[in-house]
Design an enzyme around this catalytic site. Structure first.
Site, PDB file in Angstrom:
ATOM      1  N   ASP A 120      -6.457   3.350  -3.094  1.00 36.91           N
ATOM      2  CA  ASP A 120      -5.562   2.244  -3.406  1.00 36.91           C
ATOM      3  C   ASP A 120      -4.189   2.601  -2.850  1.00 36.91           C
ATOM      4  OD1 ASP A 120      -4.423   0.025  -4.885  1.00 36.91           O
ATOM      5  OD2 ASP A 120      -6.047   0.287  -6.336  1.00 36.91           O
ATOM      6  N   ASP A 224      -2.531  -2.781  -2.743  1.00 36.06           N
ATOM      7  CA  ASP A 224      -2.047  -3.376  -3.977  1.00 36.06           C
ATOM      8  C   ASP A 224      -0.941  -4.404  -3.692  1.00 36.06           C
ATOM      9  OD1 ASP A 224      -2.030  -3.167  -6.958  1.00 36.06           O
ATOM     10  OD2 ASP A 224       0.033  -2.522  -6.647  1.00 36.06           O
ATOM     11  N   GLU A 288      -5.149  -6.936  -1.689  1.00 32.32           N
ATOM     12  CA  GLU A 288      -5.075  -7.712  -2.929  1.00 32.32           C
ATOM     13  C   GLU A 288      -4.207  -8.922  -2.622  1.00 32.32           C
ATOM     14  OE1 GLU A 288      -3.919  -7.449  -7.668  1.00 32.32           O
ATOM     15  OE2 GLU A 288      -2.639  -6.480  -6.212  1.00 32.32           O
TER      16      GLU A 288
HETATM   17  C1  GLC Z   1      -1.871  -4.904  -9.020  1.00 29.41           C
HETATM   18  C2  GLC Z   1      -2.791  -3.977  -9.756  1.00 29.41           C
HETATM   19  C3  GLC Z   1      -2.381  -3.915 -11.187  1.00 29.41           C
HETATM   20  C4  GLC Z   1      -0.981  -3.375 -11.261  1.00 29.41           C
HETATM   21  C5  GLC Z   1      -0.039  -4.200 -10.402  1.00 29.41           C
HETATM   22  C6  GLC Z   1       1.240  -3.491 -10.172  1.00 29.41           C
HETATM   23  O1  GLC Z   1      -1.988  -6.205  -9.423  1.00 29.41           O
HETATM   24  O2  GLC Z   1      -4.116  -4.367  -9.575  1.00 29.41           O
HETATM   25  O3  GLC Z   1      -3.229  -3.131 -11.969  1.00 29.41           O
HETATM   26  O4  GLC Z   1      -0.524  -3.377 -12.582  1.00 29.41           O
HETATM   27  O5  GLC Z   1      -0.566  -4.438  -9.127  1.00 29.41           O
HETATM   28  O6  GLC Z   1       1.041  -2.395  -9.334  1.00 29.41           O
END
Ligand code: GLC
Ligand code: CA
Length: 551
Positions: A120, A224, A288
């Site tokens: 990640d 992310d 993401e």
């Molecule tokens: C993304 C992650 C989440 C996290 C956020 C901030 O959405 O999946 O778990 O809290 O980013 O990094």
């Protein structure tokens, strides 16, 4: 150049059951991905926290399951305000999870089983304890000041603009730093300051982070908050959400056009893709991409020169209902460019598990969802425990660990992050008996690997078999998607290529799909596997099947 992934790929292709004659097998497209939340998978040293050696010790299980790659939620050093999503050192392993040597060993052992490891990447923000931010907040003229987004107070002395943070709509995304009298931007916790992606030093620093891990053999990154990293340079206010906006955007109250999906983001994605493609064995990028417009989703694939896979929030945040799910798939299919490849996930560490959220405890529906994920055109992405039909675990108030969503009340995201139930014994086979795991284990007698693994009727067996079927059947992997005209009400059926039909009956009544001649390859009712279908495929209530057609 020495490339640890390349080193293993020859043996991998030779030994993997599925590689057969297809020379262009591409793991991130033809395979199945599996997300691991490292703190919750397996604890090797009895401290109640899952770790990298714990994952390594369970690779045989993952190989048996048939997954092609694992994505680990962040493993780098972190004060854990957001459990790894607040990184203090990108080129390290958090001591709770192990060491760099443990990461290397995990990658090597995984590679010898034909399993890739994705990490990640958290480029939107760092921890406030990252040395860059420690320096940045020390004075307005410090070396790393411009690595972050600073702004003078707004006209009334408040935050510089109307952006809100994701952990509590209506809370400003800004915190005043008393030392310099300026605000800094944070779209998540105040201890997660946003990086300034207009700064070349930030871009260069992340190039190095990518290379650091790629050189060690990491096969790709899940990125992310990918769609949000570049912000409007002028920090303009977002407009209010309107009636035409997706419900998720309406709930946030504003249309995030100035703090999300800025055009300049594409430069960064192309930059990363070039790095990924510079390796002899190409690395993959999964973003993401929190967008609710299919065209926008499609844009992240670029001209085949940006992301390989763009996470589909439209599916994950859809109600579990028809025609909604079918519409998401059709719209995505219509929008994606020829070079784009969908990825389908029904769960993650950020949302209630789908056996609870979607299936509401109905095991038959949970099984249908697994068939759906494996049967769509695109890469299935499973979240650990989904193969067991693992539901949410209630987390008592005094055990809540998620600060991120605590502000929104309740127990936040913890119920979806509890330990993997390996065995029905104290400690669940996750940790040593008598050790209190970092989050409570759920009902391990109702759901665990040991009881399901040899039970041909279990959802674990179903998952394994559908994953293998996909590996074996070119049409199920690559065949086009076409909605079957018999889809109506709570029946959804689609062709994959010319010779496979996938059908889901989500209703409480029997349903039938006309014009199907062939054999059931796999059914949620396993006693139907192999059954002949003469002209009409009959489905019991809440039953799903994959049928091979005679063409
Ligand atoms: C993304 C992650 C989440 C996290 C956020 C901030 O959405 O999946 O778990 O809290 O980013 O990094
Ligand atoms: Ca441990």
């Amino acid at each position: 150049m020495h490339d640890p992934v390349a080193r293993h790929v020859g043996s991998t292709l030779a030994t993997r059951r599925r590689a057969t004659s297809e020379t262009d097998w591409t793991w991130w497209r033809d395979g199945v991905l599996y997300q691991i939340y490292p703190r919750s998978f397996a604890d090797s040293n009895g401290d109640g926290i899952g770790d990298l050696p714990g994952i390594t010790a369970h690779l045989d299980y993952l190989e048996w399951l048939g997954v092609d790659a694992i994505w680990l939620s962040p493993i780098s050093a972190s004060p854990n305000d957001d459990w790894g999503y607040d990184v203090a050192d990108y080129c390290s392993v958090d001591p709770d999870l192990g060491t760099l040597a443990d990461a290397d060993r995990l990658m090597e052992e995984a590679a010898s089983r034909g399993i890739r490891v994705m990490l990640d990447l958290v480029p939107n923000h760092t921890s406030d304890r990252h040395p860059w931010f420690v320096d940045a907040r020390s004075s307005r003229r410090s070396r790393y000041r411009d690595f972050y987004v600073w702004a003078d107070p707004g006209p009334g002395g408040g935050p510089p603009n109307n952006w809100v943070n994701a952990f509590g709509p209506s809370r400003p995304a800004w915190t005043l730093d008393p030392t310099s009298g300026q605000y800094y931007l944070h779209h998540f916790l105040p201890s997660q300051p946003d990086l300034n992606w207009w700064n070349d030093g930030v871009r260069e620093a992340f190039d190095q982070v990518l290379r650091f891990w790629f050189d060690r053999g990491v096969a790709g990154f899940r990125i992310d908050v990918c769609s949000q990293i570049v912000k409007d340079r002028e920090l303009r206010d977002n407009p209010p959400a309107g009636p035409g906006d997706h419900p998720v955007i309406r709930r946030a109250g504003q249309r995030p056009i100035y703090n999300s999906y800025r055009p300049e983001l594409h430069q960064v994605l192309r930059r990363w893709r070039a790095i990924a493609d510079s390796y002899h064995v190409r690395r993959a990028l999964l973003g993401e991409t929190a967008v609710f417009d299919p065209q926008q989703l499609a844009s992240f694939y670029g001209q085949g020169d940006e992301l390989h896979l763009a996470y589909n929030f439209m599916l994950q945040r859809a109600p579990f209902a028809l025609p909604e799910l079918c519409q998401v798939v059709e719209r995505t299919e219509a929008a994606l460019p020829a070079t784009g490849w969908p990825v389908w996930a029904a769960g993650s560490h950020d949302i209630s598990r789908y056996p609870t959220r979607w299936a509401e405890g109905d095991a038959a529906k949970t099984r249908c969802i697994m068939v759906m994920l494996a049967g769509l055109r695109g890469t299935p992405l499973l979240y650990y425990g989904e193969e067991l039909g693992m539901p949410d675990t209630a987390v008592p108030h005094d055990r809540v660990c998620d600060r991120g969503r605590q502000s929104m009340g309740g127990t936040g995201r913890d119920p979806a992050r509890t330990p993997m139930p390996w065995e029905p014994v104290p400690g669940a086979g996750f940790t040593a008996p008598g050790v209190e795991p970092w989050l409570p284990v759920g009902d391990i007698t109702a759901c665990n690997v040991a009881d399901q693994v040899d039970d041909p009727s279990s959802i674990l067996s179903l998952t394994r078999d559908v994953v293998r079927l996909r590996a074996r059947l070119p049409s199920l992997r690559r065949g086009s998607y076409r909605t079957h005209p018999g889809s109506e009400g709570e029946l959804w059926a689609w062709w994959r290529g010319d010779d496979v039909i996938v059908a889901l009956n989500l209703s409480d009544a029997r349903a039938s799909v006309p014009g199907v001649q062939g054999a059931v390859l796999l059914c949620t009712d396993r006693s139907r596997d192999g059954e002949r279908v003469e002209a009409v495929l009959e489905l019991a209530p809440r039953e799903a099947a994959i049928v091979g057609l005679e063409v």
